[in-house]
Design a protein around this motif. Structure first.
Motif, PDB file in Angstrom:
ATOM      1  N   GLU A   1       0.830  -1.201   0.000  1.00  0.00           N
ATOM      2  CA  GLU A   1       0.000   0.000   0.000  1.00  0.00           C
ATOM      3  C   GLU A   1       0.865   1.252   0.000  1.00  0.00           C
ATOM      4  OE1 GLU A   1      -3.789   0.298   0.071  1.00  0.00           O
ATOM      5  OE2 GLU A   1      -2.963  -1.372  -1.084  1.00  0.00           O
ATOM      6  N   HIS A   2       1.979   1.211   0.711  1.00  0.00           N
ATOM      7  CA  HIS A   2       2.878   2.373   0.723  1.00  0.00           C
ATOM      8  C   HIS A   2       3.495   2.583  -0.656  1.00  0.00           C
ATOM      9  CE1 HIS A   2       5.475   5.454   2.342  1.00  0.00           C
ATOM     10  NE2 HIS A   2       6.527   4.852   1.809  1.00  0.00           N
ATOM     11  N   ASP A   3       3.855   1.504  -1.334  1.00  0.00           N
ATOM     12  CA  ASP A   3       4.371   1.614  -2.695  1.00  0.00           C
ATOM     13  C   ASP A   3       3.341   2.296  -3.599  1.00  0.00           C
ATOM     14  OD1 ASP A   3       6.782   0.287  -2.155  1.00  0.00           O
ATOM     15  OD2 ASP A   3       5.881  -1.679  -2.560  1.00  0.00           O
ATOM     16  N   ARG A   4       2.085   1.888  -3.451  1.00  0.00           N
ATOM     17  CA  ARG A   4       1.015   2.460  -4.279  1.00  0.00           C
ATOM     18  C   ARG A   4       0.852   3.956  -4.001  1.00  0.00           C
ATOM     19  NH1 ARG A   4      -1.696  -1.741  -6.540  1.00  0.00           N
ATOM     20  NH2 ARG A   4      -1.669  -3.723  -5.418  1.00  0.00           N
ATOM     21  N   TYR A   5       1.022   4.324  -2.738  1.00  0.00           N
ATOM     22  CA  TYR A   5       0.889   5.743  -2.411  1.00  0.00           C
ATOM     23  C   TYR A   5       2.041   6.543  -3.019  1.00  0.00           C
ATOM     24  CZ  TYR A   5       0.002  10.019   0.165  1.00  0.00           C
ATOM     25  OH  TYR A   5      -0.266  11.329   0.493  1.00  0.00           O
ATOM     26  N   GLU A   6       3.221   5.970  -3.012  1.00  0.00           N
ATOM     27  CA  GLU A   6       4.350   6.650  -3.644  1.00  0.00           C
ATOM     28  C   GLU A   6       4.101   6.843  -5.136  1.00  0.00           C
ATOM     29  OE1 GLU A   6       8.142   5.465  -0.797  1.00  0.00           O
ATOM     30  OE2 GLU A   6       7.918   4.470  -2.733  1.00  0.00           O
ATOM     31  N   VAL A   7       3.547   5.820  -5.785  1.00  0.00           N
ATOM     32  CA  VAL A   7       3.205   5.938  -7.203  1.00  0.00           C
ATOM     33  C   VAL A   7       2.179   7.047  -7.408  1.00  0.00           C
ATOM     34  CG1 VAL A   7       2.077   4.783  -9.151  1.00  0.00           C
ATOM     35  CG2 VAL A   7       3.775   3.546  -7.786  1.00  0.00           C
ATOM     36  N   TYR A   8       1.165   7.060  -6.564  1.00  0.00           N
ATOM     37  CA  TYR A   8       0.117   8.092  -6.647  1.00  0.00           C
ATOM     38  C   TYR A   8       0.719   9.488  -6.488  1.00  0.00           C
ATOM     39  CZ  TYR A   8      -3.406  11.173  -4.530  1.00  0.00           C
ATOM     40  OH  TYR A   8      -4.192  12.243  -4.206  1.00  0.00           O
TER      41      TYR A   8
ATOM     42  N   ALA B   1      -6.314   6.430  -7.997  1.00  0.00           N
ATOM     43  CA  ALA B   1      -5.042   5.737  -7.795  1.00  0.00           C
ATOM     44  C   ALA B   1      -4.549   5.821  -6.353  1.00  0.00           C
ATOM     45  CB  ALA B   1      -3.981   6.320  -8.729  1.00  0.00           C
ATOM     46  N   ARG B   2      -5.259   6.567  -5.501  1.00  0.00           N
ATOM     47  CA  ARG B   2      -4.812   6.753  -4.119  1.00  0.00           C
ATOM     48  C   ARG B   2      -5.320   5.624  -3.225  1.00  0.00           C
ATOM     49  NH1 ARG B   2      -7.218   9.062   0.391  1.00  0.00           N
ATOM     50  NH2 ARG B   2      -8.979   9.789  -0.861  1.00  0.00           N
ATOM     51  N   PRO B   3      -4.417   4.948  -2.498  1.00  0.00           N
ATOM     52  CA  PRO B   3      -4.866   3.954  -1.516  1.00  0.00           C
ATOM     53  C   PRO B   3      -5.800   4.600  -0.499  1.00  0.00           C
ATOM     54  CG  PRO B   3      -2.506   3.766  -1.874  1.00  0.00           C
ATOM     55  CD  PRO B   3      -2.953   5.017  -2.565  1.00  0.00           C
ATOM     56  N   LYS B   4      -6.844   3.915  -0.110  1.00  0.00           N
ATOM     57  CA  LYS B   4      -7.893   4.511   0.719  1.00  0.00           C
ATOM     58  C   LYS B   4      -7.411   5.002   2.066  1.00  0.00           C
ATOM     59  CE  LYS B   4     -11.687   1.867  -1.362  1.00  0.00           C
ATOM     60  NZ  LYS B   4     -12.779   0.890  -1.115  1.00  0.00           N
ATOM     61  N   ASN B   5      -6.405   4.357   2.639  1.00  0.00           N
ATOM     62  CA  ASN B   5      -5.962   4.716   3.980  1.00  0.00           C
ATOM     63  C   ASN B   5      -4.898   5.812   4.008  1.00  0.00           C
ATOM     64  OD1 ASN B   5      -7.681   2.792   5.147  1.00  0.00           O
ATOM     65  ND2 ASN B   5      -6.145   1.178   4.891  1.00  0.00           N
TER      66      ASN B   5
END
Length: 236
Positions: free
Chosen positions: A92-99, A227-231
């Motif tokens: 999830e942190h990786d996804r947030y960095e991408v976002y 593209a943003r993780p919900k948390n």
């Protein structure tokens, strides 16, 4: 059939349907694997063999391995010693960095596309690709989402490419690939999210066409919320 056999059989079929010349073999094989990654046939955590891929395509091991190594170099696969390649799974942190990275570049790209003299051809291409994403929407829940995801990618890249900064384009293309491989947006198919996303493309394209940079930027910022993780908090 094991997952590794299934993906190889699917790519074998695609390979038979494509007239691949030796000069384009590595790139064509790489493109085919990307499609399997984005369609969910190749899944995170599974290990896939370059030898099996080469066998099903009727090619030597070298171009198959080279294609998979190229995808490993951009973070979509990772080599597993003496076994093959594993699909990379993002946290999830990786996804947030991408976002966050996408917000930094794509919002400004939308603003610049509406500000700069990018030419009527580039503007018309952005508008055309926005409309194509509408046309590529799946008709039913059973229809594959991949045609829409490809149209979505083309639209976003057209906006960034219009600025003429090759490093921006390369960065965004790689970031989008990372997130799509992991199937982060499959939930959109069941929540009317794809339809909503496609309509936002049209709005962004219209703002670019009307030369309204602040509106284009605001619409892109809102659009990238998918593209943003919900948390995690929205980017500012």
């Amino acid at each position: 059939m094991a997952p590794g056999d299934e993906w190889a059989k699917r790519i074998e079929q695609v390979g038979r349907e494509s007239a691949l010349s030796q000069s384009t073999l590595k790139q064509s094989t790489q493109n085919l694997i990307r499609q399997l990654l984005f369609s969910g046939i190749m899944v995170p955590g599974e290990i896939y063999s370059a030898n099996s891929l080469a066998s099903h395509l009727g090619i030597s091991n070298s171009p198959a391995r080279e294609a998979m190594m190229a995808l490993a170099a951009i973070g979509l696969l990772e080599p597993v010693r003496n076994r093959g390649f594993r699909v990379v799974e993002l946290s999830e942190h990786d996804r947030y960095e991408v976002y966050e990275m996408r917000v930094l570049i794509e919002v400004e790209a939308a603003r610049q596309a509406a500000t700069r003299d990018i030419g009527i051809e580039a503007i018309e291409n952005i508008v055309r690709l926005a409309q194509r994403s509408i046309e590529a929407l799946p008709s039913t829940r059973e229809d594959p989402a991949l045609p829409y995801l490809n149209a979505d990618h083309d639209f976003h890249m057209a906006v960034v490419d219009s600025i003429g900064n090759s490093r921006w384009s390369k960065t965004i293309s790689n970031l989008r690939d990372e997130s799509r491989v992991n199937g982060a947006y499959r939930y959109l198919k069941d929540s009317q999210g794809l339809q909503h996303s496609a309509r936002e493309h049209v709005d962004i394209a219209k703002a670019v066409q009307e030369r309204d940079p602040e509106k284009a930027a605001a619409l892109m910022l809102k659009h990238l919320e998918y593209a943003r993780p919900k948390n995690y908090p929205p980017a500012s």
